[in-house]
Design a protein around this motif. Structure first.
Motif, PDB file in Angstrom:
ATOM      1  N   SER A  41     152.101  30.776   8.912  1.00 50.77           N
ATOM      2  CA  SER A  41     152.787  32.044   8.652  1.00 50.77           C
ATOM      3  C   SER A  41     152.049  32.838   7.594  1.00 50.77           C
ATOM      4  O   SER A  41     151.447  32.280   6.675  1.00 50.77           O
ATOM      5  CB  SER A  41     154.227  31.800   8.176  1.00 50.77           C
ATOM      6  OG  SER A  41     154.872  33.028   7.907  1.00 50.77           O
ATOM      7  N   ASN A  42     152.092  34.165   7.754  1.00 50.42           N
ATOM      8  CA  ASN A  42     151.574  35.081   6.740  1.00 50.42           C
ATOM      9  C   ASN A  42     152.692  35.927   6.143  1.00 50.42           C
ATOM     10  O   ASN A  42     152.439  36.935   5.487  1.00 50.42           O
ATOM     11  CB  ASN A  42     150.491  35.986   7.331  1.00 50.42           C
ATOM     12  CG  ASN A  42     151.053  36.912   8.406  1.00 50.42           C
ATOM     13  OD1 ASN A  42     152.199  36.761   8.837  1.00 50.42           O
ATOM     14  ND2 ASN A  42     150.246  37.862   8.850  1.00 50.42           N
ATOM     15  N   ASP A  63     154.913  37.557   7.965  1.00 51.22           N
ATOM     16  CA  ASP A  63     155.404  38.492   8.975  1.00 51.22           C
ATOM     17  C   ASP A  63     156.193  37.779  10.070  1.00 51.22           C
ATOM     18  O   ASP A  63     157.138  38.328  10.644  1.00 51.22           O
ATOM     19  CB  ASP A  63     154.240  39.254   9.626  1.00 51.22           C
ATOM     20  CG  ASP A  63     153.540  40.173   8.639  1.00 51.22           C
ATOM     21  OD1 ASP A  63     154.206  40.619   7.684  1.00 51.22           O
ATOM     22  OD2 ASP A  63     152.339  40.433   8.824  1.00 51.22           O
ATOM     23  N   ALA A  64     155.778  36.553  10.397  1.00 47.32           N
ATOM     24  CA  ALA A  64     156.409  35.757  11.454  1.00 47.32           C
ATOM     25  C   ALA A  64     155.884  34.327  11.321  1.00 47.32           C
ATOM     26  O   ALA A  64     155.105  34.019  10.413  1.00 47.32           O
ATOM     27  CB  ALA A  64     156.090  36.326  12.837  1.00 47.32           C
ATOM     28  N   PHE A 112     159.106  35.411   1.283  1.00 46.10           N
ATOM     29  CA  PHE A 112     159.345  35.497   2.725  1.00 46.10           C
ATOM     30  C   PHE A 112     159.545  34.138   3.413  1.00 46.10           C
ATOM     31  O   PHE A 112     160.526  33.945   4.129  1.00 46.10           O
ATOM     32  CB  PHE A 112     158.191  36.251   3.400  1.00 46.10           C
ATOM     33  CG  PHE A 112     158.079  37.680   2.971  1.00 46.10           C
ATOM     34  CD1 PHE A 112     158.894  38.665   3.515  1.00 46.10           C
ATOM     35  CD2 PHE A 112     157.159  38.049   1.992  1.00 46.10           C
ATOM     36  CE1 PHE A 112     158.801  39.988   3.108  1.00 46.10           C
ATOM     37  CE2 PHE A 112     157.062  39.361   1.571  1.00 46.10           C
ATOM     38  CZ  PHE A 112     157.883  40.340   2.125  1.00 46.10           C
ATOM     39  N   SER A 172     146.021  36.847   9.612  1.00 40.01           N
ATOM     40  CA  SER A 172     146.904  36.916  10.777  1.00 40.01           C
ATOM     41  C   SER A 172     147.963  35.819  10.682  1.00 40.01           C
ATOM     42  O   SER A 172     147.850  34.877   9.873  1.00 40.01           O
ATOM     43  CB  SER A 172     146.102  36.746  12.066  1.00 40.01           C
ATOM     44  OG  SER A 172     145.546  35.431  12.117  1.00 40.01           O
ATOM     45  N   VAL A 173     148.990  35.922  11.518  1.00 38.64           N
ATOM     46  CA  VAL A 173     150.078  34.943  11.514  1.00 38.64           C
ATOM     47  C   VAL A 173     149.544  33.534  11.761  1.00 38.64           C
ATOM     48  O   VAL A 173     149.995  32.560  11.146  1.00 38.64           O
ATOM     49  CB  VAL A 173     151.131  35.305  12.586  1.00 38.64           C
ATOM     50  CG1 VAL A 173     152.181  34.206  12.713  1.00 38.64           C
ATOM     51  CG2 VAL A 173     151.808  36.622  12.241  1.00 38.64           C
ATOM     52  N   ASN A 202     149.044  38.030   3.224  1.00 39.77           N
ATOM     53  CA  ASN A 202     149.219  38.960   4.346  1.00 39.77           C
ATOM     54  C   ASN A 202     147.979  39.782   4.682  1.00 39.77           C
ATOM     55  O   ASN A 202     148.061  40.779   5.401  1.00 39.77           O
ATOM     56  CB  ASN A 202     150.423  39.880   4.115  1.00 39.77           C
ATOM     57  CG  ASN A 202     150.310  40.670   2.824  1.00 39.77           C
ATOM     58  OD1 ASN A 202     149.363  40.505   2.065  1.00 39.77           O
ATOM     59  ND2 ASN A 202     151.280  41.527   2.579  1.00 39.77           N
TER      60      ASN A 202
END
Length: 243
Positions: free
Chosen positions: A101-102, A104-105, A10, A78-79, A75
């Motif tokens: 970042s994790n 997700d964003a 990711f 948290s972000v 994940n």
């Protein structure tokens, strides 16, 4: 997914993005970038190293001009779970942008604090380009086009892949930046054994190559130091140098 999975599947693809506008994997991105060897710990007669510091990602606008640090988490976090560590490393490395970042964003912290918001969340596909971050940094610093030319002047590279230590790079970049912005009186203090001559050489090289300074006096208190400097660190100046 593990943190390694998150980075591979990711975060790295998000940073790279479309080839025409994003980051170059070979020249602008370093993963697991170690920048210290760890604190020396002495216990009685035993000596050992503490844990070395490393950033998950260190992003460069140009070689030796770091502009962002990214800390990744798996994940289950948290972000923004890696932001505290990212900010710690950004402060040590004198880097203006910190990210967490994790997968997700991205959570961004702008250390220049000149934008409408210091912290913001960014979708993966909208991670900033090198030019975008550099322009934001230059705007925060108030650099003119001429000053940008000096600040981005290349370091000397003899092909050996030798790079300055992180604190040397900070000293070189801060000094060149200050002179580019018109500061005439600067005091740079470094301890014995920290590479003062190499640091001075890179400062002089960049100012000389950028045409900012044409005549530079390097002053030492013993002849042997001048001779060693001419023969070693300052050798690339060749016939342009005299004692």
């Amino acid at each position: 997914l593990s943190e390694t999975d998150i980075r591979t599947k990711f975060i790295t693809p998000a940073i790279l993005g479309p080839s025409e506008k994003k980051w170059d994997l070979m020249t602008q991105i370093r993963e697991e970038a170690y920048f210290t060897k760890g604190r020396v710990i002495v216990r009685g007669k035993t000596v050992q190293r503490g844990e070395a510091k490393k950033a998950d990602y260190l992003l460069f606008y140009k070689p030796n001009l770091p502009i962002a640090v990214i800390e990744a988490k798996d994940n289950t976090h948290s972000v923004g779970a890696g932001m505290q560590q990212a900010l710690e490393y950004a402060e040590i490395l004198d880097v203006p942008f910190a990210y967490s970042s994790n997968g997700d964003a991205f959570l961004e912290h702008d250390r220049t604090a000149t934008g409408p918001s210091v912290t913001r969340e960014i979708p993966l596909e909208y991670f900033p380009t090198p030019d975008e971050l550099w322009n934001r940094y230059c705007t925060a610093k108030g650099l003119t086009d001429q000053q940008k030319t000096v600040v981005t002047q290349d370091y000397y590279d003899d092909g050996s892949q030798k790079s300055p230590r992180y604190y040397q790079r900070i000293a070189i970049n801060r000094t060149v930046d200050a002179i580019a912005r018109g500061n005439d009186r600067i005091l740079l203090v470094m301890a014995t054994g920290t590479g003062k001559t190499y640091t001075a050489f890179q400062i002089i090289w960049r100012l000389w190559k950028a045409g900012t300074k044409k005549r530079i006096l390097f002053l030492v208190d013993r002849n042997i130091l001048a001779d060693q400097t001419k023969t070693n660190d300052f050798k690339p100046f060749g016939k342009a140098m005299t004692k």
